[in-house]
Design a protein around this motif. Sequence first.
Motif: not given
Length: 236
Positions: A29, A32, A50, A54, A56-57, A61-62, A65, A69, A133
């Motif tokens: 993560a 990226r 974010a 991410w 799909e989050a 939640r993104a 994350s 990170t 990505q």
Amino acid sequence: MTDTTTRPLKIRLLDGFGVDDGRLHVIPAARRLLALLAIRETAVTRATAAGLLWPEAPGKRAAASLRSTLWRLAKPTGPLVETDDDVLRLRPGVEVDFHAARRLVTTVVSTDRVPDARALDLLRAELLPDWDQPWLVAEQDWWHEARLRALEALSQRFRCAGDHHRAHQAALAAVHSDPLRESAQRTLVELHLADGNPAQAVRQYTGYRHRLRAELGLHPSPEIHRLVRPLLDRTP
């Protein structure tokens, strides 16, 4: 732990990702995130980072994350990423090979200066190969085209400077990266003819013609055909 306080950290994006020449381990993560900031060069908002990293989050939640990170990146060497008014950027002084490569492309296509020997290594390299990505695709496509144009220009520059060895290297690098690119094939055919190697020029052209027909059902343009037509007409 290797001391990084007396020298700049380096991020590698060409031909694979690495930090500090591979001496610093970075979780996927964080790789990226660093790659995103390094490619963009300018500041990126937390929400944008974010959402891109991410996709799909859900938003919360993104964002979580991203915070995790950033925390992990702060541990080994001090912050690699700076935050300011909800935007993110690489810490000043972090060196990125892709930045040098982009400057090189500009130099090659817009000036008459012959770059140093490192130019070929930079222009041979793909941008983060094997990464898929969605946010990266446009940059990869741009770099692929930009470096091929630069390799062709560099080949001509070396040829004009009398350095036919590196002229061939640059043209071959373009052909290996995109064997169906006619401008690169034409550059190589012209070099063989300039070096007094007509048989090699014909072999290069013939191999390109066969591959183009087999893969795309197309024929070489009259422009490249004219280069070797006198040789082909003499063939029994």
